[in-house]
Design an enzyme around this catalytic site. Structure first.
Site, PDB file in Angstrom:
ATOM      1  N   CYS A  47      52.653  51.551  12.610  1.00 19.48           N
ATOM      2  CA  CYS A  47      53.885  51.901  11.905  1.00 19.48           C
ATOM      3  C   CYS A  47      54.011  53.408  12.080  1.00 19.48           C
ATOM      4  O   CYS A  47      53.240  54.168  11.492  1.00 19.48           O
ATOM      5  CB  CYS A  47      53.834  51.536  10.426  1.00 19.48           C
ATOM      6  SG  CYS A  47      55.279  52.169   9.535  1.00 19.48           S
ATOM      7  N   CYS A  99      55.094  55.218   8.608  1.00 18.96           N
ATOM      8  CA  CYS A  99      54.129  55.334   7.509  1.00 18.96           C
ATOM      9  C   CYS A  99      52.961  54.410   7.796  1.00 18.96           C
ATOM     10  O   CYS A  99      52.115  54.728   8.619  1.00 18.96           O
ATOM     11  CB  CYS A  99      54.774  55.065   6.165  1.00 18.96           C
ATOM     12  SG  CYS A  99      55.797  53.590   6.122  1.00 18.96           S
ATOM     13  N   SER A 100      52.914  53.237   7.156  1.00 18.79           N
ATOM     14  CA  SER A 100      51.719  52.412   7.326  1.00 18.79           C
ATOM     15  C   SER A 100      52.021  50.924   7.154  1.00 18.79           C
ATOM     16  O   SER A 100      51.165  50.169   6.713  1.00 18.79           O
ATOM     17  CB  SER A 100      50.656  52.835   6.320  1.00 18.79           C
ATOM     18  OG  SER A 100      51.196  52.750   5.015  1.00 18.79           O
ATOM     19  N   CYS A 101      53.246  50.477   7.471  1.00 20.44           N
ATOM     20  CA  CYS A 101      53.597  49.073   7.310  1.00 20.44           C
ATOM     21  C   CYS A 101      52.634  48.198   8.123  1.00 20.44           C
ATOM     22  O   CYS A 101      52.285  48.541   9.251  1.00 20.44           O
ATOM     23  CB  CYS A 101      55.038  48.831   7.737  1.00 20.44           C
ATOM     24  SG  CYS A 101      56.189  49.704   6.671  1.00 20.44           S
TER      25      CYS A 101
END
Ligand code: FE
Length: 196
Positions: free
Chosen positions: A104, A107-109
Site C-alpha cells: 500500500c 499507508c498500510s492497507c
C-alpha cells in the site's frame, strides 16, 4: 481502524467520536474492544494459507478464486467483511513467468482478516516507496532472487481494494494433503516477498 489510511488527526477524531457515543450511553469502551476482538481474533495467515492450499488442490476453486475472490471465500467460511463493510479482494496467481507482490504505497492497507496484522516493514516508508521503484532489488533483499526473465507486478492496495498473492505450488508436494500444503505457506508468500 489502524489499517485503513488512518492518519493521526483522523485517529484523534475517531477517539472523540467514540467518547461522544459513550457519553450518550450508546456504546462503551468494553463493547468497542469486544467488536475489535471479534474482528482480529480470527485474523491470521492460517486463513490465507488455507485458501492457497485449496486452490492448489482444486482447480475449479482456483478458477473461482481468481475470477471473484469475494464470492469464493465463503466456501472456506471466510469473508472480507468487517462490520457492515466488505472490502474488495483480488487474488493474483504467481506463474513461472510472472511474480506478484503487494504494497500500500499510501499507508498500510492489507488483508488483515486473511493474513493477520501486517509486519512492521510492510508499513515502513522504505518498503512502500522502494518496492514500486525497484521491486527486483527489494525482493532480493528478502532473499527472493528472481531470474531476470520473470516479470514482477506490484499491486497497490487501497482502502476499498486488497490483494493477496497465490504462490506457485512447490515441486515435490504431490503426495501432501491439503492441510500439509497449507502448512508450507508463509505470510511472506502471501505478500509476495517469499516464493511460498
Ligand atoms: Fe493504505
Amino acid at each position: 481502524m489502524s489499517d485503513d489510511h488512518v492518519s493521526t488527526p483522523l485517529a484523534a477524531r475517531v477517539r472523540r467520536f467514540e467518547e461522544r457515543l459513550a457519553a450518550a450511553g450508546l456504546v462503551d469502551d468494553a463493547e468497542l474492544d469486544a467488536a475489535l476482538d471479534r474482528f482480529l481474533g480470527g485474523a491470521s495467515p492460517v486463513n490465507g494459507a488455507r485458501i492457497v492450499a485449496r486452490a492448489w488442490t482444486d482447480a475449479a476453486f482456483r478458477d473461482r478464486l481468481l475470477a471473484d475472490a469475494n464470492a469464493a471465500l465463503p466456501e472456506l467460511d471466510l469473508s472480507m467483511r468487517s462490520g457492515l463493510q466488505e472490502q474488495r479482494l483480488k487474488v493474483i496467481a504467481n506463474t513461472a513467468a510472472r511474480h506478484n507482490v503487494i504494497v500500500c504505497t499510501l499507508c498500510s492497507c492489507y488483508p488483515i482478516g486473511l493474513l493477520g496484522p501486517s509486519p512492521s516493514w510492510y508499513k515502513s516508508e522504505a518498503y512502500r516507496a522502494r518496492v514500486v521503484r525497484e521491486p527486483r532489488a527489494v525482493l532480493a533483499e528478502f532473499g527472493l532472487e528472481l531470474p531476470a526473465e520473470v516479470e514482477i507486478t506490484v499491486w497497490d492496495a487501497s482502502a476499498e481494494s486488497r490483494y493477496m498473492v497465490l504462490p506457485v505450488r512447490p515441486a515435490g508436494t504431490d503426495g501432501l494433503s491439503e492441510t500439509e500444503l497449507a502448512g508450507l505457506v508463509t505470510r511472506e508468500g502471501l505478500i509476495g516477498t517469499a516464493a511460498v
